[in-house]
Design a protein around this motif. Structure first.
Motif, short mmCIF file in Angstrom:
data_model
loop_
_atom_site.label_atom_id
_atom_site.label_comp_id
_atom_site.label_asym_id
_atom_site.label_seq_id
_atom_site.Cartn_x
_atom_site.Cartn_y
_atom_site.Cartn_z
N GLY A 101 2.85 -11.32 -27.52
CA GLY A 101 1.68 -12.18 -27.47
C GLY A 101 2.01 -13.53 -26.86
N TRP A 102 1.00 -14.34 -26.64
CA TRP A 102 1.22 -15.63 -26.01
C TRP A 102 0.24 -16.65 -26.59
CZ3 TRP A 102 0.07 -11.23 -23.16
CH2 TRP A 102 -1.27 -11.08 -22.77
N PRO A 103 0.55 -17.93 -26.41
CA PRO A 103 -0.35 -18.97 -26.93
C PRO A 103 -1.69 -18.95 -26.20
CG PRO A 103 1.83 -19.84 -26.42
CD PRO A 103 1.77 -18.47 -25.83
N PRO A 104 -2.68 -19.73 -26.70
CA PRO A 104 -3.98 -19.80 -26.02
C PRO A 104 -3.85 -20.29 -24.58
CG PRO A 104 -4.10 -20.78 -28.21
CD PRO A 104 -2.66 -20.50 -27.95
N ALA A 105 -4.87 -19.95 -23.78
CA ALA A 105 -4.82 -20.25 -22.35
C ALA A 105 -4.69 -21.75 -22.09
CB ALA A 105 -6.07 -19.71 -21.66
N GLU A 106 -5.40 -22.57 -22.89
CA GLU A 106 -5.33 -24.01 -22.64
C GLU A 106 -3.93 -24.56 -22.93
OE1 GLU A 106 -7.30 -23.34 -26.71
OE2 GLU A 106 -7.36 -22.51 -24.68
N VAL A 107 -3.25 -23.96 -23.91
CA VAL A 107 -1.88 -24.38 -24.22
C VAL A 107 -0.95 -23.94 -23.09
CG1 VAL A 107 0.06 -24.12 -25.82
CG2 VAL A 107 -2.27 -24.33 -26.70
N LEU A 108 -1.14 -22.73 -22.57
CA LEU A 108 -0.32 -22.24 -21.47
C LEU A 108 -0.47 -23.14 -20.24
CD1 LEU A 108 -0.86 -18.37 -21.58
CD2 LEU A 108 1.18 -19.64 -22.23
N LEU A 109 -1.68 -23.64 -20.01
CA LEU A 109 -1.92 -24.51 -18.86
C LEU A 109 -1.14 -25.81 -19.00
CD1 LEU A 109 -3.39 -25.08 -16.22
CD2 LEU A 109 -5.32 -25.96 -17.57
N VAL A 110 -1.19 -26.40 -20.19
CA VAL A 110 -0.47 -27.65 -20.43
C VAL A 110 1.03 -27.43 -20.31
CG1 VAL A 110 0.09 -29.40 -22.19
CG2 VAL A 110 -2.28 -28.66 -21.87
N VAL A 111 1.52 -26.36 -20.92
CA VAL A 111 2.95 -26.05 -20.86
C VAL A 111 3.38 -25.80 -19.41
CG1 VAL A 111 4.74 -24.38 -21.51
CG2 VAL A 111 3.09 -25.17 -23.20
N GLY A 112 2.55 -25.08 -18.66
CA GLY A 112 2.86 -24.81 -17.26
C GLY A 112 2.97 -26.09 -16.44
N CYS A 113 2.03 -27.01 -16.67
CA CYS A 113 2.07 -28.29 -15.94
C CYS A 113 3.32 -29.08 -16.30
CB CYS A 113 0.82 -29.11 -16.25
SG CYS A 113 -0.70 -28.46 -15.52
N ASN A 114 3.62 -29.15 -17.60
CA ASN A 114 4.78 -29.94 -18.04
C ASN A 114 6.10 -29.35 -17.57
OD1 ASN A 114 3.57 -32.14 -19.35
ND2 ASN A 114 3.25 -30.96 -21.22
N THR A 115 6.24 -28.03 -17.66
CA THR A 115 7.50 -27.42 -17.23
C THR A 115 7.65 -27.52 -15.71
OG1 THR A 115 6.40 -25.24 -17.29
CG2 THR A 115 7.77 -25.85 -19.18
N ALA A 116 6.55 -27.50 -14.97
CA ALA A 116 6.63 -27.70 -13.52
C ALA A 116 7.08 -29.13 -13.20
CB ALA A 116 5.28 -27.41 -12.86
N LEU A 211 6.74 -21.05 -28.82
CA LEU A 211 5.40 -21.33 -29.35
C LEU A 211 4.79 -20.07 -29.96
CD1 LEU A 211 3.92 -23.58 -26.53
CD2 LEU A 211 4.38 -24.28 -28.89
N ALA A 212 4.95 -18.92 -29.29
CA ALA A 212 4.42 -17.67 -29.82
C ALA A 212 5.08 -17.32 -31.14
CB ALA A 212 4.62 -16.55 -28.80
N ALA A 213 6.40 -17.54 -31.23
CA ALA A 213 7.12 -17.26 -32.47
C ALA A 213 6.70 -18.21 -33.58
CB ALA A 213 8.63 -17.36 -32.23
N ALA A 214 6.47 -19.48 -33.23
CA ALA A 214 6.07 -20.47 -34.24
C ALA A 214 4.69 -20.15 -34.80
CB ALA A 214 6.09 -21.86 -33.63
N SER A 215 3.81 -19.61 -33.97
CA SER A 215 2.45 -19.31 -34.44
C SER A 215 2.42 -18.15 -35.44
CB SER A 215 1.55 -18.97 -33.24
OG SER A 215 1.97 -17.76 -32.62
N THR A 216 3.43 -17.28 -35.39
CA THR A 216 3.49 -16.15 -36.32
C THR A 216 4.47 -16.40 -37.46
OG1 THR A 216 5.22 -15.07 -34.99
CG2 THR A 216 2.93 -14.54 -34.47
N GLY A 217 5.17 -17.54 -37.40
CA GLY A 217 6.15 -17.85 -38.44
C GLY A 217 7.45 -17.12 -38.27
N GLU A 218 7.64 -16.45 -37.13
CA GLU A 218 8.87 -15.72 -36.87
C GLU A 218 9.78 -16.53 -35.96
OE1 GLU A 218 7.73 -12.07 -35.14
OE2 GLU A 218 6.75 -11.28 -36.93
N GLY A 219 11.05 -16.19 -35.96
CA GLY A 219 12.00 -16.83 -35.08
C GLY A 219 12.09 -16.08 -33.76
#
Length: 246
Positions: A101-116, A211-219
């Protein structure tokens, strides 16, 4: 505008300014509050990363030798095959990161901009400006090793912004090893842009996995896999620069 001859002292001064923009801006605007790396990357576009990327780009463009700064396309398109191993591995990391799974689309957009922004900022600062300044004084191997070591040392300052000293030390070790591989590919392709793409994908995969792991409480196991993976990247860089002198 007068062109700059990129010397090592000038590159070190630029690195100090870059570090202040990268870490100091966000901390100042945040009222001095510490934030984890995930909060910083996913919480909004980082003004410090924007300023650092613009500063690095402006400095590289002001260089008297833009080819030496790696601002042009790869010298030969055949040299792009050298980028394939780290590029494919970064894409594999991204697939693994999104398998659960992956975080919400708006979070992915922010992460994509910052990592770029981080990829552009760090590659231009370390593999363009700093490496060029070191090569003005040193042969290839000392220049690559010093720039990679400084790349790792800079990552220890993340502890000041996040408060996670253990995590910053691991980042420092991984960044130093990565730096050897990244510098080698930049020198062989004579361009910084292929590694900007690889660097951005690498960071994007790591952050979205965490982020995906943090949302499910898993490592997430991906950050640990990435730490193990930087050693082959370092050895790949050693292989690419075998026998290199000047």
């Amino acid at each position: 505008m007068k062109r700059l001859h990129m010397t090592f002292p000038l590159a070190l001064a630029a690195l100090a300014v870059w570090l202040g923009l990268t870490l100091g801006t966000g901390r100042l605007l945040g009222g001095g509050r510490q934030q984890s790396l995930l909060e910083s990357v996913a919480g909004g576009i980082g003004p410090g990363w924007v300023l650092a990327a613009l500063f690095s780009l402006g400095l590289a463009l002001a260089s008297i030798d833009r080819r030496a700064a790696g601002l042009r396309a790869p010298e030969t398109w055949k040299s792009l095959r050298l980028v394939l191993p780290p590029l494919l591995f970064s894409l594999l990391m991204l697939l693994v990161a999104w398998a659960g799974g992956w975080p919400p689309a708006e979070v992915l957009l922010v992460v994509g901009c910052n990592t770029a922004l981080v990829a552009v900022s760090e590659e231009l600062m370390f593999r363009s400006v700093l490496l060029q300044g070191l090569l003005d004084r040193h042969a290839i191997w000392p220049a690559v090793l010093i720039s990679s070591l400084l790349f790792g040392v800079v990552h220890t300052f993340n502890a000041w912004a996040s408060g996670d000293f253990g995590g910053a030390l691991w980042q420092s070790l991984a960044a130093s090893l990565q730096g050897v591989g990244y510098a080698a590919i930049c020198l062989r392709t004579r361009s910084v842009w292929p590694m900007v793409v690889v660097h951005g994908l690498w960071d994007f995969a790591l952050v979205t996995s965490a982020l995906a792991a943090a949302s499910t409480g898993e490592g997430s196991v991906l950050p640990f896999a990435a730490v193990l993976a930087v050693l082959p990247l370092c050895l790949y860089g050693v292989f690419l620069l075998r026998g290199s002198q000047r």
